[in-house]
Every structure is written in C-alpha cells, then in structure tokens.
Design an enzyme around this catalytic site. Structure first.
Site, PDB file in Angstrom:
ATOM      1  N   HIS A 106      20.032 -61.352 -90.780  1.00 35.40           N
ATOM      2  CA  HIS A 106      19.896 -59.784 -90.524  1.00 35.40           C
ATOM      3  C   HIS A 106      20.591 -59.219 -89.549  1.00 35.40           C
ATOM      4  O   HIS A 106      21.187 -59.847 -88.589  1.00 35.40           O
ATOM      5  CB  HIS A 106      18.375 -59.680 -90.099  1.00 35.40           C
ATOM      6  CG  HIS A 106      17.932 -58.313 -90.008  1.00 35.40           C
ATOM      7  ND1 HIS A 106      17.777 -57.476 -91.161  1.00 35.40           N
ATOM      8  CD2 HIS A 106      17.788 -57.377 -89.162  1.00 35.40           C
ATOM      9  CE1 HIS A 106      17.316 -56.447 -90.976  1.00 35.40           C
ATOM     10  NE2 HIS A 106      17.338 -56.286 -89.808  1.00 35.40           N
ATOM     11  N   GLU A 436      -9.061 -53.466-109.402  1.00 35.39           N
ATOM     12  CA  GLU A 436     -10.165 -53.913-110.258  1.00 35.39           C
ATOM     13  C   GLU A 436      -9.505 -54.219-111.831  1.00 35.39           C
ATOM     14  O   GLU A 436     -10.089 -55.180-112.397  1.00 35.39           O
ATOM     15  CB  GLU A 436     -11.386 -53.167-110.486  1.00 35.39           C
ATOM     16  CG  GLU A 436     -12.192 -53.095-109.047  1.00 35.39           C
ATOM     17  CD  GLU A 436     -13.574 -53.270-109.619  1.00 35.39           C
ATOM     18  OE1 GLU A 436     -14.077 -53.603-110.402  1.00 35.39           O
ATOM     19  OE2 GLU A 436     -14.396 -52.973-108.527  1.00 35.39           O
ATOM     20  N   ARG A 620      -9.529 -61.190-104.497  1.00 30.89           N
ATOM     21  CA  ARG A 620      -8.739 -60.268-104.874  1.00 30.89           C
ATOM     22  C   ARG A 620      -7.815 -60.075-104.083  1.00 30.89           C
ATOM     23  O   ARG A 620      -7.858 -59.308-102.844  1.00 30.89           O
ATOM     24  CB  ARG A 620      -9.635 -59.152-105.139  1.00 30.89           C
ATOM     25  CG  ARG A 620      -8.798 -57.851-105.879  1.00 30.89           C
ATOM     26  CD  ARG A 620      -9.966 -56.813-106.044  1.00 30.89           C
ATOM     27  NE  ARG A 620     -11.044 -56.860-106.991  1.00 30.89           N
ATOM     28  CZ  ARG A 620     -11.967 -56.367-106.884  1.00 30.89           C
ATOM     29  NH1 ARG A 620     -12.484 -55.493-105.959  1.00 30.89           N
ATOM     30  NH2 ARG A 620     -12.891 -56.652-107.770  1.00 30.89           N
TER      31      ARG A 620
END
Length: 662
Positions: A106, A436, A620
């Site tokens: 970097h 969802e 989730r």
C-alpha cells in the site's frame, strides 16, 4: 524450496513488485491485471508488457472473485498471493487460496491514508512524510497486520508524479529486503493501531476545482497533487475553463476579494489567505501549455477581474425524492444529505415527528401524504427530481403474518408504480431491497451476485415481504437492461436512535431491539423467541447512512446497475446476546433508577409470538465486498456503542411519554 505466488498487479509499482518477486526467487504462477482504460492517461509502465516479455501467464478478468476464477487459482496451489496496486478488493474466498497468506503493498504509512489515491491525498493535505507498507490482507481493506514499512520524505516542490517516483523506489527497496524473509517465515507482523487509522476515497477530476476562499498554501498543495499526468486543478474565467499546472505561494493578498486578479505579469490571484501565482496552465481541455502571463493575455484578464472557483460557481443541487422520509432510514438520510450541502431533499410521509428538526432548512421540502392516494404529487416529483428513493414499506415481521396482503399491496404494488414512473421519466432509482431476500440461504456470508435466495413453503406467510422485495429487485433489474439507472441496496439490521417508537413495540410492530427495550422500560420479562439463538449482524445507522449517501453520490457511475449489501459482518450477535448487552448497559445507565426492576428473560415459541405463518432463519451475515469496492466504505462502529445510543434514545423517549401523561 521455491515459493509459488499468484500476483494481482497494475501500474508501474505492479511491475516493481513482479520484478522484486522474481529477484527474490519466487515462482510466479500467474498474474492478474486490468485492461488499460482508454479514457485514462496511462503514464505508468505496463504489467501486461512485462509479463509477456517474462513469459508469465497473464489474465485480466472483470471479476477476479468469480467462482470460475477462484477455482482456477485454487488449482495453481499458491503459497502466497500478492497485490501490488491492483484496483479491486480480493474477497475472503480468494484470500483463503494462499497456503501461507495474502499480502498487499500500500502506498502510505498505514494505518494512515487507507483507501484510494494515497499519494494524491497526502499532497492535498500538505503532509511532509508518507511511505509504503507491506501488510497481510484481511477482508477489510488496508487493515491487516503490518510486516514492513519504508518512509518517504515529501519535499515542498514534490508533485504527484515526483512523489510516485519516490514511492516506487521505496517499494523496490522494501520488497528487496522483505520478500526473502517472508519466504523463510521469519518476518514478524504487527497489528495496526485502529485509533490512528484514516481512510480516503477515490478522487475524480471534479475534485480539482479551486476554491479561492481557501489559503493559498492549500491551493498550491491541490495544484501539485493533481498536476500532470493527472487532470489538473482548475477554475472558470467567464465561460472558459482554466487548468492550472504549476503555481507558487506569495505572501499577502492586498485585502482583495478571493479570486481577484492582483496582477497579470505575473498572473497572481488573491486567496482567502495570501495569494497564488499561476506559473503555467492552459485554456480548456485542448488548449496549449502556456506561461501564466500569456494565459492572462489569451483569457483577456486585467487587474481586478474575478476568477470563479468552488465558492462562486453556480451549480444546481441534486434533487433527491425520499418517500417515507419520516421513517428510520429516511430521516437520518435527509439529515446527512442536507449536511453535505449538495442536495435538495423532497419528501413525503404520513407523519413528521422524526423530521421536525429538518423543516427549517430551506433545502428540505416536506409534504404530509400517502403514496397510495397522492399519485399526482408523486408523479410530478418523480419527474422533477434526479434521484428517487422509495423507502415506504411494511418491514416488521409480525405484520408479515398478521397482514400479508397489506404487505404485498404496499411493498410491491405501490412501489412498482414508483419504479414505472422512474422508467417513464428516465430517473435514477435507489431502491431498498432487504437482507430478507436471502431467506434461508446456507452460505456463511450472503453475496449479492452469487448467493441463492431461499424461502419457505407457501403456508409460511412471513415470506411475503421477502418475495415482494425480491420480485421488485428482479423487475428493476429487467428494466435496467432497457436503460433504467438503478442501484439496489440491502440493509442488514440497521440500528440507532429514532429506529421506531415504543408505541409500535407495544402492539408488536417494531424491530427486535425496540421490543427488548420496551420490556426493560416497563419492567416486564424480556421475551426471547425460540430462545433468542438467531444470529444477526447489527449495523449502526451512521455507518449505514454513510454507505447509502455514497450510493446516491455515485461517483463515476460506479453504482449503476449494482446490488450492494450494507451491513457490519463484525457485529454478529444472537438476539439473546443483544438482550444481555442491553441489560448490562441498562443497569449502568444514569436513568436506571427511573425504571422498574429487571423482570428476567422468558423463552417463547415463535408460533405463539408471531402466529402460525412464521418461520425464522438461524443467521444472516453479509458479504460487503461490493460496498468496499464500489463505495470505498467500511463500517467502523462497534455493536456496544450502537446499543448504547439506541438505548439512551428510547429511555429518554419513555420519560418524555411519562411526563406527557402526567
């Protein structure tokens, strides 16, 4: 034994990295690069040419994280992956392909100046030192442990090009010393200090606009940061664009207004502090490279004339239409856009309690109304505005089983009408999909472009919300193939102040954390549905809104036609853990004495809580590679902090309710 590497490289520092690997005795099994963009000034050396000359297999796929490329890389069995100025983020699956680790070079002294264009940003900000860093890659961009660094001094006369040359030499020296030690496994790693981290996004040509109200030193730094081979700093002279390639600072501004021409020989411009001599520049994109004095003649400048810069260039604000502006996302987003200063917000909702603080802003326009009734107003404002966000939806689980047809009518049918208005008038739509839609997907991380969308049987009506949103996603995607500009974003459990209302929680129509807080406020047992084992990744609303604002900004059109998860995979917790942390902070809160004793946890079945049509999912968790790549975005706020400020908001709301009833 020779170490085998797969390399991701671009730019001449990419060439430097490849040469260093070969000199250190690494076997390079393949190199992945980018095809040159014909719109870009490619002043740097070619990785493709170097690989062709060295006989190294070369590829330039659009998506190196695609399963087909992942499998090909796995088959190479690399010991190491290296990224040298490669412009796309490598996903977790790709990083895992390397037996001994993946490493990135970097162009800054991490943890400072993470992100894009660090060499330009350090000059813009007037830094006197930068450098290069070799670090291990993790999922978060530029955040992994550091193996080696080399500092580079920035001289007052350095430009982006001269600094790039210094960084290239530093990179060569750092890799020369580090790569042999890395192959031997004796190069120690040091974790980055997150408290020192800073992050900067991609720069665009528009960022070169000169604001004469700023100090001359800052404008000088901007000029040298974006001078050739970059697009250059610029201002307006009447209707003509003046590009400034070289400048110098002169003390004093004679008390004149910023942007005033103090003299034409040399061409000297008053700034907010001191003044700037324009040494070299050109008129317009196709003009000749001229000295400042000749430029003044060519442009017809005289002493006392005014140049237009950022502060005095008239530019119409982008008009954003937010439907559901009083909702959780809508009110936070409006505040963020108005604070930015580049947007005019038009909103509609059936109430305004959460946006009262915004109504005094002259760039905020609110109408109380219902999208299902006020169709003429709606169509007119879609036609009038530039970006459309239809945030109106029923999004609480108990309503999916209690009122499935109402969910379909509002969440699908009414929103489809808005999408069709966007198609009709050629407007960009930023549409709120939902986490969802992934349903019962079994992937460990839900990926926008590869994960399957799995829902339950028809008799489980809780899926009406998920499939309504999914169908709209598919309709919007199809319209996109016909020219509709769109971005789909999928929030993952955003939380924060003004999430919803305690009154909503009293009738069961709220998010989980509001339900939990209501039990604490009223001294009733916290009900944990199915024991609260379900895991979610909770996202602070400030993090989420920042990502959404970047989608709306849409620099270089990078978000057009994209689907973006917005969530915090590091903030994963079960509902039980959420409740336990809430309880801990509640007991320590200064307002604790105002509320009843804790009544304990109580486990309940989902059927008794939500009704027969409910079905839950165990986890989730989002992949946020798209958000990192497209938005230069990384969530930073820990769950503990988010819980604290959400709890504090609702405790104060509870006391206000109590006072109003007294």
């Amino acid at each position: 034994m020779t170490s085998k590497a797969v390399v991701f490289a671009y730019h001449d520092i990419g060439c430097t990295g490849i040469e260093a690997l070969l000199n250190a005795g690494y076997e390079i099994a393949a190199v992945f690069t980018h095809a040159d963009d014909p719109r870009e000034n490619t002043f740097y050396a070619s990785v493709a040419r170097l690989c062709a000359e060295r006989g190294i297999p070369l590829h330039a796929p659009e998506d190196v994280n695609h399963p087909l490329w992942l499998e090909r890389i796995r088959q190479l069995r690399p010991d190491f992956l290296f990224s040298f100025y490669y412009r796309r983020l490598l996903g977790a699956e790709l990083l895992a392909c390397a037996a001994r680790g993946a490493y990135n070079l970097h162009g800054s002294l991490l943890p400072r100046y993470r992100g894009r264009a660090p060499a330009n940003w350090v000059l813009v900000n007037g830094e006197t030192q930068t450098g290069v860093t070799l670090h291990r890659m993790i999922e978060r961009a530029d955040a992994g442990p550091i193996l080696a660094q080399q500092a580079v001094a920035i001289d007052p006369e350095d430009t982006a090009l001269s600094l790039h040359g210094k960084l290239r030499k530093a990179a060569g020296a750092l890799l020369r010393d580090s790569l042999p030690l890395l192959a031997l496994g004796v190069l120690p790693e040091v974790e980055q200090d997150e408290s020192q981290a800073s992050h900067f996004g991609r720069r665009t040509p528009a960022d070169g606009l000169l604001d004469w109200h700023r100090p001359a030193r800052q404008l000088y730094d901007l000029v040298r940061a974006v001078t050739q081979p970059y697009p250059g700093a610029f201002c307006q002279v009447g209707e003509q664009k003046l590009i400034v390639w070289s400048a110098e600072v002169v003390a004093g501004n004679h008390g004149r207004e910023p942007g005033s021409v103090l003299s034409c020989d040399p061409l000297r411009i008053a700034c907010g502090e001191d003044s700037l001599v324009l040494r070299f520049g050109q008129r317009g994109e196709r003009g000749l490279y001229l000295a400042g004095t000749q430029l003044a003649t060519e442009l017809g400048l005289v002493e006392g004339a005014r140049l237009r810069g950022a502060a005095c260039s008239p530019q119409r604000r982008t008009r954003v239409l937010i439907l559901g502006v009083n909702g959780f996302i809508g009110n936070h987003l409006s505040e963020r856009l108005l604070r930015d200063g580049r947007y005019e917000v038009h909103g509609m909702d059936i109430g305004s309690d959460a946006i009262e603080r915004l109504k005094a802003d002259p760039h905020f326009h609110f109408v109380e109304g219902d999208i299902g009734i006020h169709s003429e107003w709606l169509e007119y404002h879609v036609k009038k505005c530039d970006v459309i966000l239809p945030l109106v939806a029923i999004a609480t689980p108990i309503e999916y089983t209690r009122n499935p047809l109402r969910v379909f009518e509002l969440d699908f049918e009414e929103n489809l009408r808005i999408v069709r208005y966007c198609v009709k008038y050629g407007k960009r739509v930023v549409f709120p999909s939902t986490s969802e839609v992934y349903g019962m997907c079994q992937d460990p991380d839900f990926d926008e472009d590869r994960s399957n969308l799995v829902v339950g049987p028809i008799n489980k009506q809780r899926w009406i919300y998920s499939v309504s949103k999914q169908l709209l996603d598919r309709v919007i995607w199809a319209y996109g193939q016909q020219g509709l500009r769109f971005t789909l974003f999928r929030p993952f459990n955003w939380m924060g102040p003004r999430l919803d209302r305690l009154d909503s929680a009293r009738i069961g129509s709220s998010r989980a954390i509001t339900q939990l807080i209501l039990h604490l406020v009223e001294g009733t047992p916290i009900r944990l549905v199915d024991g609260g084992a379900q895991k979610r990744c909770f996202t602070d609303v400030d993090d989420g809104i920042e990502a959404l604002a970047r989608i709306i900004d849409n620099r270089d059109g990078r978000c057009d036609g994209q689907i973006v998860n917005i969530g915090n995979p590091d903030n994963e917790a079960s509902i039980r853990q959420l409740g336990e942390e809430l309880l801990r902070q509640f007991e320590a809160h200064p307002l604790r004495a105002q509320f009843p004793p804790f009544a304990g946890f109580r486990e309940v079945e989902s059927r008794s809580f939500y009704g027969d049509g409910y079905q839950d999912v165990a986890h989730r968790k989002p992949s946020i590679d798209n958000a990192r790549r497209l938005l230069d975005w990384q969530p930073t706020i820990e769950l503990r902090e988010t819980i604290g400020k959400t709890l504090d908001f609702f405790l104060h709301e509870a006391l206000r309710e109590r006072e109003a009833q007294a």
